[in-house]
Design a protein around this motif. Sequence first.
Motif: not given
Length: 288
Positions: A6, A203, A131
Motif C-alpha cells: 500500500h 485502487y 494490491p
Amino acid sequence: MAYFTHILILVNIYIILSVATGLIVGMSRMISLGQAAFYGIGAYITALAVMVLDLTLIPSLLLVMAVNAAVGMMLALPAVRLKGDYFILATLAFQFIIFSLMNNLDITNGSLGIGGIGPVSVMGIMILDSPADYLLLSLVMAAVVVLVFYLIYHSSFGNALRAMREDEVSLQTQGRNTSRLKITAFIVSGAFIGWASFIFASYMTYIFPGGFHLDESIFILIAVIVGGSGTIRGGIAGALFVVVVPELIRYSGLPDSIAAPMNQLLFGMILILVMFYRPYGLLGKLKL
C-alpha cells in the motif's frame, strides 16, 4: 506485506503528482494551489469510465487525460495573464470551485462520494483486482511519467520554460509567446496528473470530495518544493518524503489521545528543519 505494498502504491502515485506538478511550479515558477482539483476531476472521470462506460485501462486513461487537459487549458487561458499573488489566488479560486462542485453535484453523489469503482480490465486480458496488480501498474506508470517528463525537461520546450523561469521579459523580446508556454505546461501537467487519479480511484475503489481539498494541493506542493522543484529527482524525493515520513512518525509510540495533533506537529517541525538546512530542496542542486 500488504501494508508495504500500500505504501509503495502511494509513493508511486505521489511521484506522478509531484513530477507532473513540477512542470508548473519548478520549471515555470507558477505556484498553483489547484492541483488537487485536477486530481479530483481525474478520479471522478475514472469512476465514470469504469463504472458507467465500462472502459478498459487504456481508453479510461485517455479519457481522463483528455478531460484534465481540457480543464487545464480552460484554467490557464485566463490565469496566465495574471502575475504573482494574483495568479496564486486564481488557482486557489479554481480549487474552491471544483471542490464545491464535487461536494454538491448529484452526479458526484455529493459529500457521500462514489464507491465500488473497479475492477479494471486490461484489454480484456487480465483484471486489476489485487494490491499486487496495482503495485505493478503504479510502478510502470510512474516510470513512464518520469521518462516522459525527463524528455520534456531536456527538450526545446523544457529549455524555453527554464529561460522563462529565469527572465520572462528577455524571452518575450526574442519573440517567444510565454503565455502559450504556460498554457501548454498546464495542459501537460493536468493530463498526467490524471494518471495518478486513475490509479488512486481504481485502487481505493472509493472517492469522496474531502480527499481532494486544498490540504491535498498543499501536500502536493510540499512534495515538489521539499524534493527540489524543477528536477525529476527532486519530484521523486519529495514523493518519498510526504508519504514515508508521516508513516514513520505514526510509529513513534505517542499516546492515542495526543497522537494526531502531535504527528502533525512533528511533521511540521521536520519540514521546517529540512527547508532550513536544504533551502533548495533535498535534491535541488542536482541535475535532472
